[in-house]
Design an enzyme around this catalytic site. Sequence first.
Site, PDB file in Angstrom:
ATOM      1  N   CYS A 126      -5.662   4.888  -4.481  1.00  0.00           N
ATOM      2  CA  CYS A 126      -4.765   5.503  -3.506  1.00  0.00           C
ATOM      3  C   CYS A 126      -5.007   7.016  -3.473  1.00  0.00           C
ATOM      4  CB  CYS A 126      -3.321   5.124  -3.826  1.00  0.00           C
ATOM      5  SG  CYS A 126      -2.130   5.579  -2.547  1.00  0.00           S
ATOM      6  N   ASP A 184      -4.966  -2.147   5.614  1.00  0.00           N
ATOM      7  CA  ASP A 184      -4.289  -0.998   5.013  1.00  0.00           C
ATOM      8  C   ASP A 184      -3.935   0.005   6.109  1.00  0.00           C
ATOM      9  OD1 ASP A 184      -3.507   1.289   3.687  1.00  0.00           O
ATOM     10  OD2 ASP A 184      -5.212   1.326   2.307  1.00  0.00           O
ATOM     11  N   HIS A 215      -2.876  -2.394   1.628  1.00  0.00           N
ATOM     12  CA  HIS A 215      -2.869  -1.278   0.686  1.00  0.00           C
ATOM     13  C   HIS A 215      -2.306  -1.763  -0.650  1.00  0.00           C
ATOM     14  CE1 HIS A 215      -3.019   2.992  -0.269  1.00  0.00           C
ATOM     15  NE2 HIS A 215      -1.806   2.884  -0.804  1.00  0.00           N
TER      16      HIS A 215
END
Length: 259
Positions: A126, A184, A215
């Site tokens: 991330c 995502d 995600h």
Amino acid sequence: MTITDHEFVDLPTPTGPMRTHVFRPAALGRYPGILLFSEIFQVTGPIRRTAALLAGNGFVVAAPEIYHEYEPAGTALAYDSAGADRGNELKTTKSVEAYDADARAVLQYLASHPASTGKLGVMGICIGGHLAFRAAMNPGVLATTCFYATDIHKRSLGAGMNDNSLDRIPEIQGELLMIWGRQDPHVPLEGRLKIHAALEAAGTFFQWHEFNAAHAFIRDEGPRYNPVLAQQCYGLAIELYKRRLGEGDVFVTAAETHH
């Protein structure tokens, strides 16, 4: 491989001491080093398990607390709306220069660690994927894995939300492994294509993998976890590190061979 997973060190940085969690094989020897950047929630249970997985495959892993200037040492934010809000707030409060200085501090620590061969890799998830992408610009980083790196395409990391990560791609000299989830929303197709084109234009040595996943699909907590894909992706990363960083030098005693 048996590991040690309760060590930490407070590394000096220009913005204060940075709590850094260390995971490494218990067997005597020297192993390649991996800098592991967390999500916005810092060193949570899932991040610790990722670090343990890497250490168990023969690496010294150092996971810094990316918001050490703003949160007490040892803080892990919760995987809830309040934790996400705090993590996202700090993401653009901290300067890009401070993120970069943190990366250099951990890489220097790993390079000189007595259990390290000095061969260095990076992994990030991330926001950590973006931080890993920037850490790959440091000399001596041979291999980097970025899991769904956020904000590269938007140039929005750090205070001022105007980072230069795309512009500095030519500084990346090692091999990149870029992993994305096609569902995502944080990195849509347009964003992925922009990053891919920039890597191609710079002649970067990289792998690119897109999966049908949301995600946070490698986080082993929460509804978006995809264990089958996570296992595949960790396999890709470990292959990269073994190939580019080497196996290390493991010292096995006669007593240990009987266990």
